[in-house]
Design a protein around this motif. Structure first.
Motif, PDB file in Angstrom:
ATOM      1  N   SER A 209       4.771  48.977  11.951  1.00 41.73           N
ATOM      2  CA  SER A 209       5.408  49.851  10.963  1.00 41.73           C
ATOM      3  C   SER A 209       4.550  50.016   9.716  1.00 41.73           C
ATOM      4  O   SER A 209       4.502  51.092   9.116  1.00 41.73           O
ATOM      5  CB  SER A 209       6.783  49.297  10.572  1.00 41.73           C
ATOM      6  N   TYR A 242       9.960  51.774  16.748  1.00 43.18           N
ATOM      7  CA  TYR A 242       9.529  51.592  15.364  1.00 43.18           C
ATOM      8  C   TYR A 242       8.241  52.367  15.068  1.00 43.18           C
ATOM      9  O   TYR A 242       8.035  52.812  13.922  1.00 43.18           O
ATOM     10  CB  TYR A 242       9.384  50.103  15.048  1.00 43.18           C
ATOM     11  N   LYS A 245       9.491  55.731  14.299  1.00 49.66           N
ATOM     12  CA  LYS A 245       9.994  55.795  12.924  1.00 49.66           C
ATOM     13  C   LYS A 245       8.850  56.001  11.943  1.00 49.66           C
ATOM     14  O   LYS A 245       8.988  56.749  10.963  1.00 49.66           O
ATOM     15  CB  LYS A 245      10.748  54.510  12.580  1.00 49.66           C
ATOM     16  N   GLU A 273      17.481  49.789  19.791  1.00 53.03           N
ATOM     17  CA  GLU A 273      16.372  50.740  19.694  1.00 53.03           C
ATOM     18  C   GLU A 273      16.497  51.830  20.756  1.00 53.03           C
ATOM     19  O   GLU A 273      16.132  52.983  20.504  1.00 53.03           O
ATOM     20  CB  GLU A 273      15.035  50.005  19.830  1.00 53.03           C
TER      21      GLU A 273
END
Length: 305
Positions: A209, A242, A245, A273
């Motif tokens: 991330s 992630y 994201k 998720e």
């Protein structure tokens, strides 16, 4: 992550691969790392059939029937039959309403389908019955986030985070929520926590991330450290979500959409998720649609002048 349990994985492989690269150096894959999509096992199918047969008995007490409906609902949920699971959960609650874990499961279901008021009520019910239920506290904060109630979501997640700052998933979701209002502070705080990391698997997701490792390094570490296909499917579901994201926050919707679809593809139905990847795809669709309508309206206004 299935937020009814926790999992760990050594970061040694990732650290060996190196943590200095950023997403700007990410390798473009010819084929993305994959696992065989999970399928319903013979045990799951047999248990559903067995419970369905036993539930036909007229002599079951309400307590036993409620437990069996809850159990069958869990099996339905684990193979992706979510509406059947929800029906069993509701029947179980009608017989025994004092089931905090079941309300938590329903809250996650309602979040996934965008019924946020129902989700808040379900999580509130869990916390009324079990004030120490950390999963419901986290899931309620995430439901508030997806329901665009960012201030309340951040307040809930901050309290949840402070109860265990060493939990990478608490740190990661605080970061994702805070990014909506204070992106620089969110990154600064997550980076500070990441620098104090331990060997929990979730810190790999934090590294992804933050862009602290390249995608190539991250996926090499996952593939090298994971021999079991089920675990590999679970790890890739989380990693792709992630990473999606991150791309979404950068405005790269094309890559975000592809990554969310990959997160869905492994059939890890029990992981949030997998569930929330559908929500993210819907959010992107709505955002792009709104932008296109705004551009069309602006063009129409300019042409009429």
């Amino acid at each position: 992550m299935k937020w009814f349990q926790t999992a760990t994985l050594s970061l040694a492989m990732l650290i060996t691969a190196g943590c200095a690269s950023t997403s700007n150096n990410a390798t473009q894959w010819i084929y993305p790392p994959m696992a065989v999509p999970l399928q319903a096992s013979a045990q799951q199918e047999v248990q559903i059939a067995r419970l369905s047969h036993l539930l036909q008995r007229p002599d079951l007490s309400d307590e036993i029937r409620a437990k069996m409906l809850y159990e069958r609902g869990n099996y339905y949920d684990s193979v992706g039959l979510r509406e059947l699971a929800r029906l069993d959960y509701n029947l179980s609650l009608s017989l025994n309403p004092a089931q905090p874990d079941l309300f938590n499961l329903l809250g996650v279901f309602f979040t996934q389908v965008g019924e946020f008021d129902a989700a808040y009520d379900a999580f509130d019910s869990t916390l009324e019955l079990d004030p120490e239920n950390s999963y419901a506290a986290r899931n309620r904060a995430i439901a508030l986030y997806y329901g665009d109630r960012i201030d309340l979501a951040l307040e809930d997640m901050q309290k949840h985070y402070e109860q265990d700052p060493s939990d990478p998933f608490r740190a990661l979701w605080r970061y994702l929520i805070q990014m909506e209002q204070q992106p620089e502070l969110a990154r600064e705080q997550l980076l500070a926590q990441y620098q104090q990391r331990d060997e929990q698997w979730g810190w790999v997701l934090v590294a992804i991330s933050l862009g602290d490792v390249s995608e190539e390094q991250a996926f090499k570490a996952i593939l090298a450290g994971t021999r079991d296909n089920t675990l590999l499917a679970q790890r890739l579901t989380e990693a792709y979500f992630y990473l999606g994201k991150r791309y979404q926050a950068q405005g790269d919707f094309a890559n975000a959409i592809s990554l969310y679809k990959l997160a869905i593809s492994f059939n890890v139905y029990e992981y949030v998720e997998h569930r929330y990847a559908f929500l993210e795809l819907n959010r992107i669709y709505n955002q792009v649609k709104a932008e296109q309508l705004a551009k069309a309206k602006m063009a129409q206004e300019q042409s009429s002048q």
